[in-house]
Design an enzyme around this catalytic site. Structure first.
Site, mmCIF file in Angstrom:
data_model
loop_
_atom_site.group_PDB
_atom_site.id
_atom_site.type_symbol
_atom_site.label_atom_id
_atom_site.label_comp_id
_atom_site.label_asym_id
_atom_site.label_seq_id
_atom_site.Cartn_x
_atom_site.Cartn_y
_atom_site.Cartn_z
ATOM 1 N N LYS A 1 0.823 -1.203 0.000
ATOM 2 C CA LYS A 1 0.000 0.000 0.000
ATOM 3 C C LYS A 1 0.865 1.264 0.000
ATOM 4 O O LYS A 1 0.631 2.202 -0.781
ATOM 5 C CB LYS A 1 -0.919 -0.021 1.231
ATOM 6 C CG LYS A 1 -1.843 1.184 1.330
ATOM 7 C CD LYS A 1 -2.654 1.154 2.631
ATOM 8 C CE LYS A 1 -3.824 0.209 2.580
ATOM 9 N NZ LYS A 1 -4.923 0.695 1.722
ATOM 10 N N ARG B 1 -3.145 2.698 8.764
ATOM 11 C CA ARG B 1 -3.410 1.372 8.186
ATOM 12 C C ARG B 1 -2.124 0.566 8.117
ATOM 13 O O ARG B 1 -1.049 1.121 7.912
ATOM 14 C CB ARG B 1 -3.951 1.510 6.759
ATOM 15 C CG ARG B 1 -5.352 2.063 6.623
ATOM 16 C CD ARG B 1 -5.733 2.077 5.153
ATOM 17 N NE ARG B 1 -7.114 2.470 4.934
ATOM 18 C CZ ARG B 1 -7.496 3.721 4.656
ATOM 19 N NH1 ARG B 1 -6.584 4.697 4.586
ATOM 20 N NH2 ARG B 1 -8.768 4.003 4.454
ATOM 21 N N GLY C 1 -7.600 -8.641 5.513
ATOM 22 C CA GLY C 1 -8.372 -8.808 6.744
ATOM 23 C C GLY C 1 -7.578 -9.297 7.930
ATOM 24 O O GLY C 1 -8.135 -9.552 8.990
ATOM 25 N N MET D 1 -5.019 -7.672 9.478
ATOM 26 C CA MET D 1 -4.677 -6.622 10.437
ATOM 27 C C MET D 1 -5.685 -5.477 10.315
ATOM 28 O O MET D 1 -6.452 -5.410 9.374
ATOM 29 C CB MET D 1 -3.248 -6.189 10.200
ATOM 30 C CG MET D 1 -2.280 -7.327 10.591
ATOM 31 S SD MET D 1 -0.580 -6.981 10.200
ATOM 32 C CE MET D 1 -0.650 -6.903 8.432
ATOM 33 N N ARG E 1 -6.615 0.108 -8.054
ATOM 34 C CA ARG E 1 -6.137 -1.273 -8.107
ATOM 35 C C ARG E 1 -6.656 -1.902 -9.386
ATOM 36 O O ARG E 1 -7.599 -1.374 -10.000
ATOM 37 C CB ARG E 1 -6.609 -2.079 -6.906
ATOM 38 C CG ARG E 1 -8.094 -2.025 -6.717
ATOM 39 C CD ARG E 1 -8.529 -2.711 -5.441
ATOM 40 N NE ARG E 1 -9.953 -2.455 -5.215
ATOM 41 C CZ ARG E 1 -10.584 -2.729 -4.086
ATOM 42 N NH1 ARG E 1 -9.941 -3.253 -3.073
ATOM 43 N NH2 ARG E 1 -11.869 -2.479 -3.960
ATOM 44 N N HIS F 1 -18.815 -40.078 -8.664
ATOM 45 C CA HIS F 1 -19.120 -40.557 -10.004
ATOM 46 C C HIS F 1 -19.886 -39.504 -10.794
ATOM 47 O O HIS F 1 -19.541 -39.153 -11.916
ATOM 48 C CB HIS F 1 -19.926 -41.858 -9.916
ATOM 49 C CG HIS F 1 -20.317 -42.409 -11.254
ATOM 50 N ND1 HIS F 1 -21.534 -42.139 -11.835
ATOM 51 C CD2 HIS F 1 -19.644 -43.173 -12.131
ATOM 52 C CE1 HIS F 1 -21.597 -42.732 -13.005
ATOM 53 N NE2 HIS F 1 -20.458 -43.372 -13.210
ATOM 54 N N SER G 1 0.950 -42.571 -16.215
ATOM 55 C CA SER G 1 -0.102 -41.567 -16.193
ATOM 56 C C SER G 1 -0.570 -41.469 -14.753
ATOM 57 O O SER G 1 -1.091 -42.440 -14.194
ATOM 58 C CB SER G 1 -1.237 -41.989 -17.119
ATOM 59 O OG SER G 1 -2.266 -41.044 -17.046
ATOM 60 N N CYS H 1 -3.807 -37.678 -15.421
ATOM 61 C CA CYS H 1 -5.135 -37.824 -15.992
ATOM 62 C C CYS H 1 -6.210 -37.761 -14.925
ATOM 63 O O CYS H 1 -7.341 -38.116 -15.141
ATOM 64 C CB CYS H 1 -5.247 -39.123 -16.793
ATOM 65 S SG CYS H 1 -5.107 -40.584 -15.780
ATOM 66 N N TYR I 1 2.522 -34.163 -20.377
ATOM 67 C CA TYR I 1 1.182 -33.670 -20.694
ATOM 68 C C TYR I 1 0.271 -33.728 -19.477
ATOM 69 O O TYR I 1 0.582 -34.415 -18.505
ATOM 70 C CB TYR I 1 0.566 -34.454 -21.855
ATOM 71 C CG TYR I 1 0.215 -35.886 -21.507
ATOM 72 C CD1 TYR I 1 -1.002 -36.212 -20.927
ATOM 73 C CD2 TYR I 1 1.118 -36.917 -21.758
ATOM 74 C CE1 TYR I 1 -1.307 -37.515 -20.589
ATOM 75 C CE2 TYR I 1 0.824 -38.224 -21.424
ATOM 76 C CZ TYR I 1 -0.390 -38.515 -20.836
ATOM 77 O OH TYR I 1 -0.694 -39.805 -20.481
#
Lengths: 908, 908
Positions: free
Chosen positions: B27, B98, B107, B109, B371, B489, B797, B864, B884
């Site tokens: 900040k 602050r 949240g 402090m 921001r 499932h 896999s 997978c 992959y």
């Protein structure tokens, strides 16, 4: 100079010796050794293991070239020593060809006997022995063995039967006989003829007639067998390198069936059943080795005293015995004296009880084999202690001589041997908890309790058991279940109680409604007699007498020795003062696992527990738990008192809550009445508690984290008990154990609850006591993140039952559907719930111990799964550096011995 | 020189800048930066994070001493810039205090506003503002905030409520009002008085009146808050070191409610909903920040065009709008012009859409915050592509700008926003598969199929689903279940199908018998309308209109960019040609997991499968399997064809056999009739197949190893399909995958069966095709012994669903009983079935990949499990070096983007 490839032995000389095992293989080195110490062994020679490697590198022809000269010389040496000639018709030398690797590979490779026979030699041998049946039988066996092993006479298609066996079947059919030994000499001749024709048909070659050709073929086949599929798989599983190779042993055949000056037998240097230092054994005059074991003729005893004892047991008079069944000591005194001298020499040389095979051929004694004899557990202990007392072995050796598992025999009741002879085996289940038990059938825990009141022994028969059956199991002699494996509830609890149990007997059809069980077509009612052998898994019809175990001075001496050498401590898994006391008497130095489940079950406790389960808010739960608190505190007092001076690790509540509620309508109605709510409410709650996979569900510290008030109550009960005992002068070392931790914060939250509850209690009571807070490591993730968990946990206890379940992904309740196949196909060598899987589960144990101690060097690590009482697993725990193992009371001596062995092996 | 501890900013000057985040906190650095680029910010100063450390090392007094001079100078600087005086009665300077750490700790402090007020200053401020209500309200808020944060006014006992809240409740009761804003000025005065009395009573001290004392108290309280319990836990979980410390920001207060030349508002540099490049926002004249969001007054639009659009939607005439709700552009044109210029400047500077807060105090514009703005997925893509096109960001930055998960919004139907306004939420389950769905309730798969024939949309409502429900799921718009987690499932299958699903909605009481479901007191019958939001888990009563997803050019451009930078390939989990085609259209380059379960289910196949299950010997099993073969081969042909040119990994049969047999009497009778056997026989078999923990039971390659004929048949079907397609010119790259391997020999036996079956097939067909044989790594033991398994397996896999189940010991079907508690108590940060647990499960993945490749360097490794489509997990897979990831078709774009981001982040 070229390296030596062939080592001869015979007539007290040998080029090799016992410590040349790597080069000559186990068998070859041993045959050489026997020669060197003056034990007569049929002469022969060993082709080294190095040649095996050459065979695969250079090929057959080159190896034959390299060996030829040495082998010819070695054969000549045998011929000289036995005065016979290889390939000669009138005075033929026959040989055996056997493999022999550095490490024993039983049954992996083949043997060929009677090598050197052909159609002409057969005739000569008949003339020499006068026994055409024996010779033709030897011949047909040789052709079959040789055809199979050397000439590759295997079934063409997978579905076909062995080609030789097919011929035998056909000949037997034609002859109208059922057994091989009913075949006539002509039939045997016919067999040989047909065998040879089959060889010709399948291989295109004639069966070799030259003894030398036969020999080379056999030697090369032994080398080939090193690379057969079976052998490769076996080596892979045992971690034996392919480069080791196998040696080949060629040895003159000797025959014990060449008349009345010939004989054959087996003998033991001490009694294998009792351990008594008494030479004993059996023999037969004019017989071959197989006759002794085949049971066609009654074998006779070797010593006179043995013979007399045998006759007495069999009810035969001394006259009849002396005339019909004389001992060798009486019938062949000189040979006997030599045998007796040599057996003593072999035992002294090998410094252990020997199991020997011998053959007397025409008045000449030959030893065919000697090896350390198998023996019962009792004999094992006695022989080790006797040899130590005789100054023949050291203390360390004596400790190493006893297989820890064999101690089991000494700790449990066994069947009376005589009674067993007439007992009928109904079926076989898993040998879940050792010992023998006989009793009347009960199907329900409460029935068992009622029936037991009359003093009758009970066998509890169930599909499977649950914690609700605990009281029933306690009063029973044995437990028989249709389902569940070696680590099912029934099995684990029974082992803990030291009670006989056969589990997973799939042939049982239990009908609870009619209170009957059907086993392989036999129906049994409640109250009928049945008997169990928990060491073998056999179930017997009716009552079979048992006798109690007795521990003797030798056992005590062995245990003292074990303690002298051990590093690993042995605790016990015990949930009651009774079990704790038994374990202490067996030498346990603490409790490694005190389960608290049963403390929620009996009488009023289960009622309060059910109130808690039914509660809809924390307040009501706390109220219900307050009712349980005093009962639990009393339970803990009993246990801590029994373990005065030793640490006690208490596991907080672990099982899923559904185990505490009734699953049948009647039970649910009763619960509803008791609680004053509708049965629907009970059923809703029971339904909500049901899980698809309870093993992976809401249990362990997942309970404590959702209902911290349970943890609070248990902490108060444990430490409250200790504070009261402190006043009585009892020394308590409580260790509170959080079960099923998988995540640091899971443990941390529970630890905070425990420490806060403790401080509150200490303040209230104005007194305090030291205690530790630690956790089970039974979830793979806990082991993988052990460094994090050790930042808060003061001790780890590896729960290898659950850790094995989750590492393998096996439910121990369901494993029966594939485990037998896996064992048969050698996918698994052993049941991982019985023997710790060192490669997988063990890796986690090792990692967790190392990573945990990296963060907390004084982290106390132990194991409390079933593996804590299994010798190879105990040894692994020693190597990993655990502080203790914890096991069922009846496994404590086994673990103590294994731990001592591990320490001694470590020193070497 | 002593180090600098205080950095001032204001009036276009600042001693700090944006890249001094470590010293000034996020900040503080940002406030400095805004000054430097000429954006007006209320002046103030930042005390560095280093001072925080000094505070804990040296203590409060020493730190005040070290800071005093600098802070006094910095306050003077503010006074000069805003022309007011700290502590002055007539012209008071009020400040905010602050915290601001390096890393955002939302949240964690506290903040104190309006510091500098006391009884006298209040009067002065009232004179200055003429608004006594505002001033007294500010005062009572300040006293409450300060009392809580600085003076430690917390509840004495855990059970008590906050002491200030208790006072407020009491005053409201006395005043007879319900809401805070109904309190009169006198009530507010009363509150301040009582607050101060409470402070005095609880702390023994008077509330500080001196502004300087108030300031020091607040600064030290911010430092203290760095070490409060919440902050420590948060840091521990996020891995933030305690040494970092927090900075303290002190800033002049500005007020938008000082008359008609004052205002306050929020604005966005682009449209956060659509991404359109259109400045927009809301403001209120003579108001404070909270009024804009509180909804008491209707906020007005900032731009004229925005205002007109808003009026049109609200049905307000242009006249009414212009008079009642004028835009800032119209009402305050000069201020508006400055605001517009500055918002553009901020966007250009930060190179992203900005979300800004501003206050106009007496004609002077102040920015309070800027921001990067939150936005929808659609806006996120559009803004990134627009900024790229505008040349403001690079390609890499554009790729990094889009949160992968946000793409989900673009791929699934959503509810019509208007329709949603009047929809009633019945209950909330788990957001198992995203999208919106509305339809008529069906309870059974076959009913669903029948009802769907009429073209009606169906919602399948079940306790839980099983493979038998597949056909019913296929025809439904959405699936709602009472049980099961995010990887049940229903959830897994629905995600695979891209269908909306809400699972584990515990409030459902399904009554199959009566075909009704009761939800929170509402009963629904078959055919009633219901609606599901699979992205939030909400279940709505009745029909709620939905609209389809549409993908645009920006999306395509983003995907092209992702492919340009990615290293990890993205495959899909697809079991049908339809799914495979969808996944290809989303850019999948192969199938990473083709499950074969469904190939045993439909029509004739299930009949043959049941014959197989009932078979008592291998021969009968083979016979039954032969019937399934042609069907499976056809199924495979479709899939390989759809994936022409890409690899397809086919998993051999995995689920336990009990999933293939009926569990209800009617089904069992039907099966018995069909098979021509007794129902008892069926029931015996079904009973035998039941397992205590099916997840850990007889499934995966345990089936293939007990019934190799299944593996044989599947191999023939897979490779047979490929051989036929080869003739058609389709390029197939089959990879046969053995599921659930835990032991090398398990895999090896299956591999042998597969290779033998393949050779036999190739010989029969006179043609061959290359294929790979590999395994799932989903059992912890497989990961632990990966080096052994890689000696035979050509690919790994990682099945991270099961691997997570077993590593944590969680059954995903049962996790609902404790997961919510675990998430709430922060024992788990996230559901490990959704986000890969990198510390535990990830450790296994990493170990297995490394150890496997040590043995086989070209080992292909992929994932997978469900995690293959979760961005942080995909990034982990990139870092571990997998080849992959494979995920549901609808997650493919998300995975592609995450993979590209991982590669770009890696380069940095």
């Amino acid at each position: 100079m070229d390296k030596k490839r062939v080592y001869t032995f015979g007539n007290g000389k040998a080029e090799g010796k016992a410590d040349m095992r790597n080069l000559l293989g186990g068998k070859g080195a041993n045959l050489a050794e026997m020669n060197l110490i003056g034990v007569p062994v049929p002469p022969g020679f060993t082709i080294t293991t190095e040649v095996c490697q050459e065979y695969f590198d250079l090929g057959r022809d080159r190896v034959v070239e390299l060996l030829k000269e040495d082998v010819e010389a070695a054969i000549k040496n045998i011929e000289t020593l036995v005065n016979a000639k290889f390939g000669d018709v009138e005075n033929p030398l026959l040989v055996s060809v056997r493999s022999g690797a550095r490490a024993s590979m039983p049954g992996m490779m083949d043997t060929i006997l009677n090598l050197g026979l052909n159609d002409e030699v057969v005739e000569g041998l008949i003339r020499k022995t006068g026994n055409d049946r024996f010779v033709w039988d030897s011949y047909r066996r040789f052709v079959q063995m040789y055809g199979d092993v050397v000439l590759g006479m295997k079934p063409v298609n997978k579905e076909d039967i062995d080609p030789f066996e097919a011929i035998i079947e056909k000949v037997k059919q034609e002859a109208g006989v059922r057994l091989d030994n009913e075949l006539s000499v002509d039939n045997l001749k016919d067999l040989v003829k047909r065998f040879k024709a089959a060889v010709k048909a399948q291989t295109g070659c004639d069966f070799p007639t030259s003894a030398v050709d036969q020999l080379w073929g056999a030697v090369m086949a032994v080398f080939d067998s090193w690379m057969n599929e079976r052998a490769i798989l076996y080596r892979k599983m045992e971690g034996i390198p392919a480069e080791w190779g196998t040696a080949v042993n060629v040895q003159a055949m000797v025959f014990g069936n060449m008349g009345n000056t010939s004989a054959t037998g087996v003998c033991f240097s001490r009694d294998a059943a009792t351990g008594e230092n008494l030479f004993n054994g059996e023999y037969l005059i004019n017989a071959q080795g197989e006759d002794v074991v085949a049971g066609v003729r009654t074998p006779q005893q070797i010593t006179k005293i043995g013979s007399q004892r045998w006759a007495e047991r069999a009810g035969i008079s001394e006259e009849e015995r002396a005339s019909k069944y004389p001992s060798m000591e009486e019938a062949m005194p000189e040979i006997y004296n030599e045998l007796n001298r040599l057996q003593q020499q072999l035992e002294d040389h090998y410094r252990d009880m020997q199991d020997m095979e011998f053959t007397v051929q025409e008045g000449k004694l030959w030893f065919l084999q000697t090896r350390n004899g198998k023996r019962t557990g009792r004999a094992m202990v006695k022989i080790a202690m006797d040899l130590l007392a005789e100054g023949k072995i050291s203390e360390e050796e004596a400790v190493l001589r006893v297989e820890p598992n064999k101690l089991d025999e000494l700790l449990h009741p066994v069947f009376d041997k005589k009674a067993l002879l007439s007992a009928k085996v109904l079926t076989k289940g898993l040998p879940a908890s050792p010992g023998a038990a006989t009793g009347r059938i009960a199907f329900f825990a409460d029935d068992a309790a009622k029936m037991a009141e009359s003093g009758e022994p009970i066998i509890l028969v169930r599909l499977e058991t649950s914690p609700e059956d605990l009281a029933g199991m306690t009063v029973s002699e044995g437990i028989l279940t249709a389902r569940g494996g070696m680590t099912s509830h029934a099995a684990v609890v029974a082992r803990g109680m030291g009670k006989c149990c056969v589990s997973g007997a799939g042939a049982l059809h239990v009908d609870y409604k009619n209170r009957t069980v059907e086993i392989e077509g036999h129906e049994f009612k409640e109250g009928d007699w049945i008997s169990l052998n928990g060491s073998t898994g056999e179930v017997y019809e009716g009552k079979v007498e048992t006798r109690a175990a007795e521990m003797d001075a030798d056992f005590a001496k062995l245990m003292d020795l074990a303690d002298k050498y051990t590093k690993l401590k042995v605790r016990t898994n015990a949930d009651t003062p009774h079990d704790a006391a038994i374990a202490r008497s067996f030498g346990a130095v603490g409790i490694g696992l005190c389960r608290t489940e049963h403390m929620f079950f009996e009488g009023e406790k289960i009622k309060a527990m059910r109130e808690m389960i039914l509660a809809e808010n924390q307040e009501d739960r706390v109220k219900a738990l307050k009712k349980i608190l005093p009962y639990q505190q009393d339970d803990f007092k009993g246990i801590f008192k029994a373990m005065d001076g030793f640490p006690v690790t208490v596991r907080l509540l672990d099982p899923p809550l559904h185990e505490f509620v009734p699953h049948d309508i009647a039970g649910q109605q009763a619960m509803a009445d008791q609680m004053g709510v509708s049965i629907q409410k009970i059923q809703h709650r029971v339904e909500a508690l049901c899980e698809a996979n309870p093993m992976l569900g809401h249990r362990g510290c997942r309970l404590g984290n959702t209902y911290p008030e349970i943890t609070e109550m248990q902490t108060r009960a444990i430490l409250g008990a200790c504070l009261e005992l402190k006043k009585e002068g009892v020394k308590c070392f409580p260790e509170i154990m959080v079960p099923l931790t998988g995540i640091l914060y899971e443990f941390q939250n529970q630890e905070t609850v425990i420490r806060q509850a403790a401080e509150k209690l200490f303040e209230e009571k104005g007194d305090r006591i030291d205690f530790k807070v630690g956790t089970m490591i039974e979830i793979p993730r806990a082991a993988l993140t052990a460094d994090r968990i050790a930042s808060r946990a003061e001790f780890f206890s590896f729960g290898t039952n659950d850790l094995t379940q989750m590492t393998f992904g096996y439910s121990r309740d369901d494993i029966a559907s594939f485990l037998p196949v896996y064992l048969e196909k050698k996918i698994l060598k052993v049941d991982p719930f019985q023997v710790l899987d060192q490669k997988g589960v063990g890796k986690l144990v090792r990692m967790a111990t190392e990573n945990g101690r990296a963060v907390r060097p004084d982290l106390k690590c132990g194991i409390c799964g079933e593996h804590g009482g299994e010798p190879s697993s105990v040894k692994f725990c020693h190597r990993v550096g655990l502080n203790y193992v914890s096991c069922s009371p009846f496994r404590v001596p086994i673990a103590r011995l294994a731990a001592a062995q591990a320490a001694i092996e470590d020193k070497k």
